[in-house]
Design a protein around this motif. Structure first.
Motif, PDB file in Angstrom:
ATOM      1  N   LYS A 286     -12.791   9.367 -10.557  1.00 47.65           N
ATOM      2  CA  LYS A 286     -11.765   9.126 -11.576  1.00 47.65           C
ATOM      3  C   LYS A 286     -10.512   8.581 -10.895  1.00 47.65           C
ATOM      4  O   LYS A 286     -10.374   8.699  -9.673  1.00 47.65           O
ATOM      5  N   PRO A 287      -9.608   7.987 -11.678  1.00 47.78           N
ATOM      6  CA  PRO A 287      -8.436   7.365 -11.055  1.00 47.78           C
ATOM      7  C   PRO A 287      -7.639   8.379 -10.224  1.00 47.78           C
ATOM      8  O   PRO A 287      -7.512   9.541 -10.599  1.00 47.78           O
ATOM      9  N   GLY A 288      -7.138   7.905  -9.105  1.00 44.18           N
ATOM     10  CA  GLY A 288      -6.241   8.756  -8.329  1.00 44.18           C
ATOM     11  C   GLY A 288      -6.886   9.505  -7.190  1.00 44.18           C
ATOM     12  O   GLY A 288      -6.189  10.157  -6.413  1.00 44.18           O
ATOM     13  N   ILE A 289      -8.203   9.402  -7.041  1.00 43.26           N
ATOM     14  CA  ILE A 289      -8.812  10.205  -5.980  1.00 43.26           C
ATOM     15  C   ILE A 289      -8.426   9.706  -4.590  1.00 43.26           C
ATOM     16  O   ILE A 289      -8.228  10.497  -3.676  1.00 43.26           O
ATOM     17  N   ALA A 290      -8.331   8.379  -4.414  1.00 42.41           N
ATOM     18  CA  ALA A 290      -7.970   7.843  -3.101  1.00 42.41           C
ATOM     19  C   ALA A 290      -6.595   8.382  -2.698  1.00 42.41           C
ATOM     20  O   ALA A 290      -6.386   8.816  -1.564  1.00 42.41           O
ATOM     21  N   TYR A 291      -5.678   8.385  -3.668  1.00 45.72           N
ATOM     22  CA  TYR A 291      -4.347   8.902  -3.347  1.00 45.72           C
ATOM     23  C   TYR A 291      -4.388  10.394  -3.051  1.00 45.72           C
ATOM     24  O   TYR A 291      -3.752  10.867  -2.122  1.00 45.72           O
ATOM     25  N   GLN A 292      -5.192  11.136  -3.846  1.00 42.82           N
ATOM     26  CA  GLN A 292      -5.250  12.587  -3.620  1.00 42.82           C
ATOM     27  C   GLN A 292      -5.752  12.918  -2.219  1.00 42.82           C
ATOM     28  O   GLN A 292      -5.284  13.837  -1.578  1.00 42.82           O
ATOM     29  N   ILE A 293      -6.726  12.133  -1.767  1.00 43.71           N
ATOM     30  CA  ILE A 293      -7.281  12.387  -0.431  1.00 43.71           C
ATOM     31  C   ILE A 293      -6.329  11.867   0.651  1.00 43.71           C
ATOM     32  O   ILE A 293      -5.907  12.609   1.540  1.00 43.71           O
ATOM     33  N   LEU A 294      -5.962  10.584   0.549  1.00 40.49           N
ATOM     34  CA  LEU A 294      -5.203   9.977   1.645  1.00 40.49           C
ATOM     35  C   LEU A 294      -3.733  10.365   1.621  1.00 40.49           C
ATOM     36  O   LEU A 294      -3.074  10.378   2.673  1.00 40.49           O
ATOM     37  N   GLY A 295      -3.223  10.724   0.445  1.00 37.16           N
ATOM     38  CA  GLY A 295      -1.843  11.193   0.374  1.00 37.16           C
ATOM     39  C   GLY A 295      -1.670  12.452   1.200  1.00 37.16           C
ATOM     40  O   GLY A 295      -0.710  12.584   1.970  1.00 37.16           O
ATOM     41  N   ALA A 296      -2.622  13.359   1.091  1.00 41.52           N
ATOM     42  CA  ALA A 296      -2.549  14.610   1.854  1.00 41.52           C
ATOM     43  C   ALA A 296      -2.659  14.339   3.347  1.00 41.52           C
ATOM     44  O   ALA A 296      -1.978  14.964   4.166  1.00 41.52           O
ATOM     45  N   VAL A 297      -3.519  13.371   3.688  1.00 43.08           N
ATOM     46  CA  VAL A 297      -3.707  13.023   5.105  1.00 43.08           C
ATOM     47  C   VAL A 297      -2.433  12.383   5.668  1.00 43.08           C
ATOM     48  O   VAL A 297      -1.966  12.739   6.751  1.00 43.08           O
ATOM     49  N   ALA A 298      -1.847  11.468   4.893  1.00 47.42           N
ATOM     50  CA  ALA A 298      -0.620  10.799   5.338  1.00 47.42           C
ATOM     51  C   ALA A 298       0.520  11.812   5.472  1.00 47.42           C
ATOM     52  O   ALA A 298       1.325  11.732   6.399  1.00 47.42           O
ATOM     53  N   ALA A 299       0.570  12.769   4.543  1.00 48.71           N
ATOM     54  CA  ALA A 299       1.632  13.779   4.582  1.00 48.71           C
ATOM     55  C   ALA A 299       1.562  14.591   5.865  1.00 48.71           C
ATOM     56  O   ALA A 299       2.573  15.099   6.350  1.00 48.71           O
ATOM     57  N   ALA A 300       0.350  14.699   6.428  1.00 46.07           N
ATOM     58  CA  ALA A 300       0.184  15.433   7.689  1.00 46.07           C
ATOM     59  C   ALA A 300       0.396  14.504   8.880  1.00 46.07           C
ATOM     60  O   ALA A 300       0.101  14.861  10.014  1.00 46.07           O
ATOM     61  N   ASN A 301       0.932  13.287   8.606  1.00 45.22           N
ATOM     62  CA  ASN A 301       1.267  12.327   9.655  1.00 45.22           C
ATOM     63  C   ASN A 301       0.047  11.821  10.415  1.00 45.22           C
ATOM     64  O   ASN A 301       0.144  11.476  11.594  1.00 45.22           O
ATOM     65  N   VAL A 302      -1.117  11.804   9.751  1.00 38.18           N
ATOM     66  CA  VAL A 302      -2.334  11.281  10.372  1.00 38.18           C
ATOM     67  C   VAL A 302      -2.518   9.846   9.895  1.00 38.18           C
ATOM     68  O   VAL A 302      -2.467   9.578   8.696  1.00 38.18           O
ATOM     69  N   GLU A 303      -2.687   8.926  10.864  1.00 34.98           N
ATOM     70  CA  GLU A 303      -2.901   7.539  10.475  1.00 34.98           C
ATOM     71  C   GLU A 303      -4.367   7.287  10.203  1.00 34.98           C
ATOM     72  O   GLU A 303      -5.235   7.740  10.947  1.00 34.98           O
ATOM     73  N   VAL A 304      -4.614   6.551   9.137  1.00 31.46           N
ATOM     74  CA  VAL A 304      -5.978   6.244   8.719  1.00 31.46           C
ATOM     75  C   VAL A 304      -6.238   4.775   9.015  1.00 31.46           C
ATOM     76  O   VAL A 304      -5.362   3.941   8.841  1.00 31.46           O
ATOM     77  N   ASP A 305      -7.443   4.475   9.502  1.00 30.62           N
ATOM     78  CA  ASP A 305      -7.745   3.067   9.790  1.00 30.62           C
ATOM     79  C   ASP A 305      -8.680   2.511   8.718  1.00 30.62           C
ATOM     80  O   ASP A 305      -8.254   2.189   7.628  1.00 30.62           O
ATOM     81  N   VAL A 306      -9.971   2.454   9.009  1.00 27.77           N
ATOM     82  CA  VAL A 306     -10.928   1.898   8.043  1.00 27.77           C
ATOM     83  C   VAL A 306     -11.084   2.865   6.862  1.00 27.77           C
ATOM     84  O   VAL A 306     -11.183   4.066   7.061  1.00 27.77           O
ATOM     85  N   ILE A 307     -11.092   2.328   5.669  1.00 31.59           N
ATOM     86  CA  ILE A 307     -11.320   3.149   4.474  1.00 31.59           C
ATOM     87  C   ILE A 307     -12.437   2.521   3.645  1.00 31.59           C
ATOM     88  O   ILE A 307     -12.420   1.319   3.379  1.00 31.59           O
ATOM     89  N   ILE A 308     -13.404   3.321   3.257  1.00 33.54           N
ATOM     90  CA  ILE A 308     -14.535   2.825   2.469  1.00 33.54           C
ATOM     91  C   ILE A 308     -14.756   3.759   1.285  1.00 33.54           C
ATOM     92  O   ILE A 308     -14.782   4.974   1.447  1.00 33.54           O
ATOM     93  N   GLN A 309     -14.854   3.185   0.110  1.00 34.95           N
ATOM     94  CA  GLN A 309     -15.280   3.998  -1.012  1.00 34.95           C
ATOM     95  C   GLN A 309     -16.571   3.409  -1.543  1.00 34.95           C
ATOM     96  O   GLN A 309     -16.633   2.242  -1.919  1.00 34.95           O
ATOM     97  N   ASN A 310     -17.619   4.219  -1.569  1.00 34.68           N
ATOM     98  CA  ASN A 310     -18.914   3.703  -2.021  1.00 34.68           C
ATOM     99  C   ASN A 310     -18.935   3.584  -3.538  1.00 34.68           C
ATOM    100  O   ASN A 310     -18.125   4.165  -4.237  1.00 34.68           O
ATOM    101  N   LEU A 311     -19.932   2.837  -4.011  1.00 37.59           N
ATOM    102  CA  LEU A 311     -20.146   2.723  -5.447  1.00 37.59           C
ATOM    103  C   LEU A 311     -20.421   4.097  -6.034  1.00 37.59           C
ATOM    104  O   LEU A 311     -21.023   4.961  -5.403  1.00 37.59           O
ATOM    105  N   SER A 312     -19.966   4.266  -7.250  1.00 40.27           N
ATOM    106  CA  SER A 312     -20.158   5.528  -7.936  1.00 40.27           C
ATOM    107  C   SER A 312     -21.608   5.702  -8.396  1.00 40.27           C
ATOM    108  O   SER A 312     -22.287   4.724  -8.707  1.00 40.27           O
ATOM    109  N   LYS A 313     -22.080   6.928  -8.391  1.00 36.31           N
ATOM    110  CA  LYS A 313     -23.436   7.228  -8.876  1.00 36.31           C
ATOM    111  C   LYS A 313     -23.350   8.562  -9.612  1.00 36.31           C
ATOM    112  O   LYS A 313     -22.844   9.541  -9.040  1.00 36.31           O
ATOM    113  N   ASP A 314     -23.769   8.589 -10.864  1.00 36.91           N
ATOM    114  CA  ASP A 314     -23.697   9.810 -11.669  1.00 36.91           C
ATOM    115  C   ASP A 314     -22.274  10.361 -11.721  1.00 36.91           C
ATOM    116  O   ASP A 314     -22.055  11.578 -11.662  1.00 36.91           O
ATOM    117  N   GLY A 315     -21.293   9.452 -11.774  1.00 36.48           N
ATOM    118  CA  GLY A 315     -19.892   9.905 -11.889  1.00 36.48           C
ATOM    119  C   GLY A 315     -19.347  10.509 -10.611  1.00 36.48           C
ATOM    120  O   GLY A 315     -18.266  11.085 -10.597  1.00 36.48           O
TER     121      GLY A 315
END
Lengths: 426, 426
Positions: A286-315
């Protein structure tokens, strides 16, 4: 007769004898009529020595107050080497003065141990140059809005040098280091790798971020943003070699694009085994999941490089990204502790035995099929690709780290870099 | 529950283990409810290591620009040790912050390598103390009006500590060092020497200036000027000894005079072999010669101690004074090169194999004949007096350095210090 910035790494500043040679080299440029600003690193080993002392004493909780003291401590290394270089220049008969970051001032934010430069006041330096002085500015450090000392993170002296060159509108920023330029890939992995005489800023940015450890990535970003011509060259040439010869050695990182020059499709192969892969499995799509995950990571001052989100299956979807290996456990803990329950995701898994291999080249813009040629090459050697990330001038794959050397050598050969390096990008 | 300043010397800060013990001692005071400001020296050996590097590189002419860089370099030692102490305190669960001299700010003049403190802004430190923090202020350094880093000269951390205590109106300034107090004389010369529980500021001033190397003289001047109670005590007691026991150990240097207390005539014997004697012979005896001679010496930044002008004979006089032994040759050269021709004096001679021995005591004010008792004592041992200098509470003689120990022991016995030390000045 131009304003030139020199940056010398820790190895170049590693002993009084070497500092004397740096002083003589700078004096040669000064005597040829150039206005000289020099940014030295700490003497080699010094930063590690200081941080090891801190580590022996460090508290259980490493908060911001600790980071502040760590910067206070680590910044002394460059302050000492800068003063020593000023003294060595004075011994060469040159009027020289050194400034700590706060004296210039090099203003940064307050992200201790990895602060970012926000502005540089160049008035003091300019007045000294006008008075015929060589000005030495400490690398690696600055001062935050509250007057606390900050450091810019490992390799930060490169960024300092480029930022100073940008602020001073220097004609060129020369980064003296223990390699003689930028290569098509790491010669320790591929002996056939060749030095590039010129490389575009965009290519260098991708190579630096990929782990070609020649320059700190932020210094290349700065150089690109402020159009500072940057040259990487060897500090091991004799200090008294001909100035013109020295000035055209190494690799020039340029923001000028020669439209009509013949370009290789791929300029270099970069690789990096400092990363780890983290995947959040079974995330409700659902909308906002990337932010929910990476926002928390960024808040902990961890830099993220490659990001991949796979196609959805069964929601549900799987969400993967890579972080620096040092941040691997911290990221796993964070996701399991905070993010997983909030998201209602199924699980978090990770792998820190991966590596990233990239092909980089401005020529990729105008050539189709470069990525698939890369994938076929890896496939021919039986290497499984775990993640793919692409940009206009770069294609990266994440693979098992045990295949790293094999992949790099195969790609170096595939893209005709083995023999042609001396002539590409010229 | 008071505002207390602690100062720790280089030996106390000599290793991470020792820094941890300093942190624990400070934490003990903090937990007892005191507001704590701590001034540490550089880790032992660090300042010498840095200055040795500078010496390897130094120019032939050591001008002001060189002094500036020397201070830039040497100041890093205290910055590093201060940050390490803050970290060690954080590890003890104490909120701690360290400040370099320029951050406080400790403002000085621009006499590099021997700058003098002109003012201290206490706002930042006071706000931190109010917030419950332990504040660490680098010793030995400050910042001049142009924002250049300065240092206060050897032992300058004592002065920093007292100056901070004065600015903060601290209840007491405790100087932790490798001796357990102030003695009637150096116990290495006179084994019978005893620790003084209290000594007046004036006596301490004379003893410090005479080479009782417990405290830097300027720190004692500061303490007297601003009425800062100063205590010299051992840093070698276990960090967890009873706080009250610790707080009353060592020697208290007090500005309070107990009018009714019984005083020994002489409180201590000071001596110093760091001086050399310089004489200008056959000077035409007319107004202004003292200024002509000493003005030139002062302009060369050479400090003069004892000054003697002999009676005039045939319109000529001899003029003698002592300088630090390190300045001996410089002073001779200066006098021969500039002053002698201008004055029309006959010759300049010098002797750097002298020493100065002094008796010090507030009790001398109210006792006559103390000086002559000193001269007789020396005469009885066949020691020839070359120069004499007196003040209200001190009488000094310059003698051949080979008689130094003999003279000190004889005077210590003569003035009843051998056995009574524990009870005098109480």
């Amino acid at each position: 007769m131009a304003l030139i910035v020199h940056k010398y790494g820790g190895t170049s500043m590693g002993s009084t004898e070497r500092i004397r040679n740096v002083a003589r080299r700078v004096a040669k440029w000064h005597k040829a009529g150039h206005q000289m600003v020099v940014v030295p690193s700490a003497m080699s080993g010094e930063t590690n020595r200081l941080l090891a002392l801190a580590k022996e004493l460090q508290p259980a909780q490493l908060g911001k107050a600790y980071g502040r003291e760590l910067d206070m401590l680590a910044a002394t290394g460059e302050q000492a080497s800068s003063a020593l270089l000023a003294i060595a220049l004075q011994a060469e008969g040159i009027d020289a003065v050194s400034y700590a970051g706060w004296q210039v001032a090099i203003k940064t934010n307050d992200a201790y141990t990895k602060a970012r430069i926000e502005s540089i006041d160049d008035a003091r330096v300019r007045a000294d140059l006008a008075a015929g002085k060589v000005v030495i500015v400490t690398g690696f450090q600055g001062v935050d809005p509250d007057g606390n000392i900050t450091t810019l993170g490992r390799g930060g002296s490169d960024t300092s040098a480029v930022a100073v060159a940008a602020a001073m509108k220097a004609a060129e920023c020369l980064i003296y280091t223990d390699v003689d330029g930028v290569y098509t890939t790491d010669p320790r992995v591929v002996p056939e790798a060749k030095r590039l005489e010129r490389v575009s800023f965009e290519e260098m940015l991708e190579m630096a971020s990929m782990g070609s450890k020649v320059l700190q990535i932020r210094s290349v970003e700065f150089a690109g943003k402020y159009k500072v011509p940057l040259r990487v060259l060897s500090s091991f040439t004799p200090w008294d070699i001909d100035l013109n010869e020295e000035a055209s050695s190494g690799t020039l990182i340029t923001f000028e694009e020669d439209e009509d020059m013949e370009r290789a499709v791929v300029s270099g192969i970069a690789f990096n085994r400092d990363e780890a892969k983290v995947s959040v499995l079974g995330v409700p799509d659902k909308p906002g999941i990337a932010y929910q995950i990476l926002g928390a990571v960024a808040a902990a001052n961890v830099e993220v490089d490659v990001i991949i989100q796979n196609l959805s299956k069964d929601g549900k979807t799987d969400f993967s990204f890579t972080v620096h290996r040092n941040d691997f456990q911290k990221t796993l803990d964070l996701l399991k502790g905070q993010v997983l329950p909030a998201l209602g995701a199924a699980d978090v898994v990770g792998d820190n035995r991966i590596c990233k291999v990239s092909i980089v080249g401005i020529g990729m813009r105008s050539h189709v099929g470069v990525a698939s040629r890369m994938f076929k090459c890896l496939s021919d050697d039986g290497i499984n690709i775990q993640m793919i990330s692409t940009s206009e001038i770069k294609t990266s794959v994440v693979i098992d780290e045990k295949y790293m050397e094999l992949a790099v050598r195969a790609l170096h050969r595939e893209f005709d870099l083995d023999q042609t390096a001396d002539t590409i990008s010229k």
